[in-house]
Design a protein around this motif. Structure first.
Motif, PDB file in Angstrom:
ATOM      1  N   ILE A 133      13.754  -2.952  -0.956  1.00 19.35           N
ATOM      2  CA  ILE A 133      14.386  -3.545  -2.137  1.00 19.35           C
ATOM      3  C   ILE A 133      15.592  -2.726  -2.571  1.00 19.35           C
ATOM      4  O   ILE A 133      16.652  -3.279  -2.910  1.00 19.35           O
ATOM      5  CB  ILE A 133      13.373  -3.669  -3.296  1.00 19.35           C
ATOM      6  N   GLN A 134      15.465  -1.401  -2.546  1.00 17.38           N
ATOM      7  CA  GLN A 134      16.590  -0.552  -2.936  1.00 17.38           C
ATOM      8  C   GLN A 134      17.742  -0.676  -1.940  1.00 17.38           C
ATOM      9  O   GLN A 134      18.916  -0.726  -2.340  1.00 17.38           O
ATOM     10  CB  GLN A 134      16.125   0.900  -3.057  1.00 17.38           C
ATOM     11  N   LEU A 135      17.423  -0.726  -0.661  1.00 17.63           N
ATOM     12  CA  LEU A 135      18.466  -0.916   0.353  1.00 17.63           C
ATOM     13  C   LEU A 135      19.151  -2.272   0.177  1.00 17.63           C
ATOM     14  O   LEU A 135      20.377  -2.385   0.304  1.00 17.63           O
ATOM     15  CB  LEU A 135      17.873  -0.804   1.755  1.00 17.63           C
ATOM     16  N   LEU A 136      18.357  -3.295  -0.125  1.00 18.50           N
ATOM     17  CA  LEU A 136      18.910  -4.632  -0.326  1.00 18.50           C
ATOM     18  C   LEU A 136      19.853  -4.660  -1.530  1.00 18.50           C
ATOM     19  O   LEU A 136      20.883  -5.341  -1.504  1.00 18.50           O
ATOM     20  CB  LEU A 136      17.776  -5.642  -0.522  1.00 18.50           C
ATOM     21  N   SER A 137      19.523  -3.910  -2.570  1.00 15.12           N
ATOM     22  CA  SER A 137      20.409  -3.865  -3.749  1.00 15.12           C
ATOM     23  C   SER A 137      21.758  -3.256  -3.380  1.00 15.12           C
ATOM     24  O   SER A 137      22.800  -3.712  -3.862  1.00 15.12           O
ATOM     25  CB  SER A 137      19.746  -3.071  -4.876  1.00 15.12           C
ATOM     26  N   PHE A 138      21.754  -2.257  -2.501  1.00 13.23           N
ATOM     27  CA  PHE A 138      23.017  -1.664  -2.060  1.00 13.23           C
ATOM     28  C   PHE A 138      23.788  -2.621  -1.152  1.00 13.23           C
ATOM     29  O   PHE A 138      25.022  -2.647  -1.184  1.00 13.23           O
ATOM     30  CB  PHE A 138      22.758  -0.332  -1.339  1.00 13.23           C
ATOM     31  N   VAL A 139      23.080  -3.398  -0.352  1.00 14.06           N
ATOM     32  CA  VAL A 139      23.739  -4.403   0.498  1.00 14.06           C
ATOM     33  C   VAL A 139      24.459  -5.435  -0.370  1.00 14.06           C
ATOM     34  O   VAL A 139      25.621  -5.786  -0.123  1.00 14.06           O
ATOM     35  CB  VAL A 139      22.719  -5.094   1.421  1.00 14.06           C
ATOM     36  N   ALA A 181      17.138  -1.359  -9.596  1.00 20.13           N
ATOM     37  CA  ALA A 181      16.207  -0.980  -8.532  1.00 20.13           C
ATOM     38  C   ALA A 181      16.085   0.529  -8.346  1.00 20.13           C
ATOM     39  O   ALA A 181      15.019   1.034  -7.997  1.00 20.13           O
ATOM     40  CB  ALA A 181      16.643  -1.620  -7.214  1.00 20.13           C
ATOM     41  N   CYS A 182      17.186   1.264  -8.603  1.00 26.10           N
ATOM     42  CA  CYS A 182      17.213   2.688  -8.268  1.00 26.10           C
ATOM     43  C   CYS A 182      17.228   3.618  -9.475  1.00 26.10           C
ATOM     44  O   CYS A 182      17.099   4.838  -9.316  1.00 26.10           O
ATOM     45  CB  CYS A 182      18.428   2.987  -7.385  1.00 26.10           C
ATOM     46  N   GLY A 183      17.427   3.054 -10.665  1.00 26.02           N
ATOM     47  CA  GLY A 183      17.449   3.895 -11.852  1.00 26.02           C
ATOM     48  C   GLY A 183      18.642   4.819 -11.910  1.00 26.02           C
ATOM     49  O   GLY A 183      18.603   5.896 -12.504  1.00 26.02           O
ATOM     50  N   GLY A 184      19.740   4.424 -11.282  1.00 30.52           N
ATOM     51  CA  GLY A 184      20.965   5.223 -11.274  1.00 30.52           C
ATOM     52  C   GLY A 184      22.138   4.352 -10.888  1.00 30.52           C
ATOM     53  O   GLY A 184      21.971   3.167 -10.591  1.00 30.52           O
ATOM     54  N   ASN A 237      24.909   4.954   1.509  1.00 34.09           N
ATOM     55  CA  ASN A 237      24.497   5.367   0.169  1.00 34.09           C
ATOM     56  C   ASN A 237      23.036   5.035  -0.093  1.00 34.09           C
ATOM     57  O   ASN A 237      22.269   5.840  -0.627  1.00 34.09           O
ATOM     58  CB  ASN A 237      25.363   4.674  -0.897  1.00 34.09           C
ATOM     59  N   GLY A 238      22.665   3.814   0.286  1.00 38.34           N
ATOM     60  CA  GLY A 238      21.295   3.347   0.055  1.00 38.34           C
ATOM     61  C   GLY A 238      20.261   4.170   0.788  1.00 38.34           C
ATOM     62  O   GLY A 238      19.165   4.413   0.266  1.00 38.34           O
ATOM     63  N   THR A 239      20.596   4.595   1.990  1.00 42.28           N
ATOM     64  CA  THR A 239      19.663   5.416   2.773  1.00 42.28           C
ATOM     65  C   THR A 239      19.429   6.761   2.092  1.00 42.28           C
ATOM     66  O   THR A 239      18.294   7.259   2.024  1.00 42.28           O
ATOM     67  CB  THR A 239      20.217   5.639   4.195  1.00 42.28           C
ATOM     68  N   LEU A 240      20.503   7.364   1.585  1.00 41.65           N
ATOM     69  CA  LEU A 240      20.357   8.635   0.876  1.00 41.65           C
ATOM     70  C   LEU A 240      19.454   8.484  -0.349  1.00 41.65           C
ATOM     71  O   LEU A 240      18.652   9.365  -0.665  1.00 41.65           O
ATOM     72  CB  LEU A 240      21.727   9.159   0.444  1.00 41.65           C
ATOM     73  N   VAL A 241      19.593   7.327  -1.031  1.00 46.11           N
ATOM     74  CA  VAL A 241      18.825   7.098  -2.254  1.00 46.11           C
ATOM     75  C   VAL A 241      17.393   6.670  -1.950  1.00 46.11           C
ATOM     76  O   VAL A 241      16.427   7.240  -2.470  1.00 46.11           O
ATOM     77  CB  VAL A 241      19.520   6.031  -3.142  1.00 46.11           C
TER      78      VAL A 241
END
Length: 357
Positions: free
Chosen positions: A229-235, A76-79, A128-132
């Protein structure tokens, strides 16, 4: 169309399958007893399975679980998130602190402690997700913060002590349940994998994750919220880290924030890479990452079986992993594909020429 998809899926798993096959063949020639499985009575008086294969599958449990969550963040985040080990120490610290505060360790208190440590881990991962996702910081840089200070936070929670958890419930979670010879952490991997499989099957999470990883702008135009979606991936990664942290604590029956899941972030990233997933985001395959985790653990166990000094293990692993990663790189894949296509074209031309003559 379905046939092409199956071929593409197999192609993505080709590198980890070949790597696994090489390790299996090497150990077959080196020592056939490497694959023997037996039964023994452990210190608690329970009959359990023993052998290198059982040890590999069991020891790789935490890595396999974290690799699943890392795969989603990568897609989702490419990192990659390099703070999973440190946050795992925090989850273990919270788990132990809650159990100590409750006094008696029962199934109910363990479940409550796990839920609270899971909530704490999700909060840190949302940071972390919020920063990304919101501030658009590159994942590895954003997660460097908790990578640096996460174990210090775990220290603040429990101090410099290594609290002991002497309980049959903890022992059952970290080793085996009485009457069941299979190590409990293996069931944890199956449980997490099953939950993610059901989530992908009955929702569009997999499609949305890949879409955001491939092209956030196009995903947004199609009604997908990339930030969500990116936040959900970190969750989801947070849940995986919490499970791995609890398993790590239960294995030893104590908390050591300095060593719990230490260096696991690098192995998790390697498992994702070995599994054929694109580290730049987009298409992913969880089964590939799980295979990658077991390959790394099998390589480690093989080196120990060959009496390689522990100080040299990482060097040997690095050499093998470089070969595997380079073999699965886009450049090598494109060269091999071009070569295969050339051979096919030449064979087709040769067949046509023979038919004409």
């Amino acid at each position: 169309m379905l046939k092409k998809k199956k071929i593409a899926d197999f192609g993505q798993l080709l590198i980890p399958l070949v790597a696994l096959a090489i390790l299996i063949i090497f150990n077959l020639f080196r020592d056939l007893s490497f694959f023997s499985i037996g039964m023994k009575v452990n210190n608690s008086g329970n009959i359990v399975l023993t052998g290198n294969l059982i040890s590999i599958i069991d020891s790789a449990s935490e890595l396999a679980i974290i690799a699943m969550g890392m795969t989603l963040v990568t897609a989702a985040c490419g990192g990659q998130d390099i703070s999973v080990g440190a946050v795992g120490a925090i989850s273990g610290a919270v788990f132990v602190k809650v159990l100590q505060g409750m006094g008696n360790i029962t199934v109910g208190t363990v479940i409550l402690a796990f839920l609270l440590c899971c909530l704490a881990t999700i909060c840190f991962k949302l940071f972390n997700g919020t920063l990304v996702a919101v501030f658009k910081i590159q994942p590895m840089i954003a997660t460097l913060i908790l990578y640096s200070c996460g174990r210090s936070i775990a220290y603040w929670i429990n101090g410099d002590a290594t609290p002991q958890l002497n309980s049959p419930v903890i022992s059952s979670l970290g080793m085996t349940i009485p009457g069941i010879p299979v190590p409990t952490p293996i069931f944890a991997v199956l449980f997490v994998g099953l939950l993610l499989f059901l989530a992908f099957k009955f929702t569009s999470l997999s499609l949305y994750t890949q879409s955001v990883g491939i092209n956030k702008g196009a995903a947004r135009l199609n009604g997908i919220n990339p930030t969500l979606i990116q936040l959900l991936s970190f969750v989801l990664l947070g849940v995986c880290v919490a499970v791995a942290g609890v398993i790590g604590v239960c294995r030893l029956g104590q908390l050591n924030h300095k060593t719990l899941l230490v260096d696991i972030e690098m192995d998790a990233i390697l498992a994702v890479a070995i599994g054929g997933n694109n580290l730049g985001g987009g298409k992913f395959k969880l089964s590939g990452s799980i295979l990658g985790a077991y390959i790394i653990q099998m390589l480690t166990t093989t080196l120990y079986a060959m009496k390689v000094a522990p100080v040299n293990i990482k060097a040997y692993k690095a050499i093998v992993i470089i070969i595997i990663v380079v073999a699965g790189s886009p450049v090598v894949k494109s060269k091999v594909t071009a070569l295969v296509n050339k051979i096919r074209t030449e064979r087709r031309a040769s067949t046509i020429q023979k038919g004409v003559s």
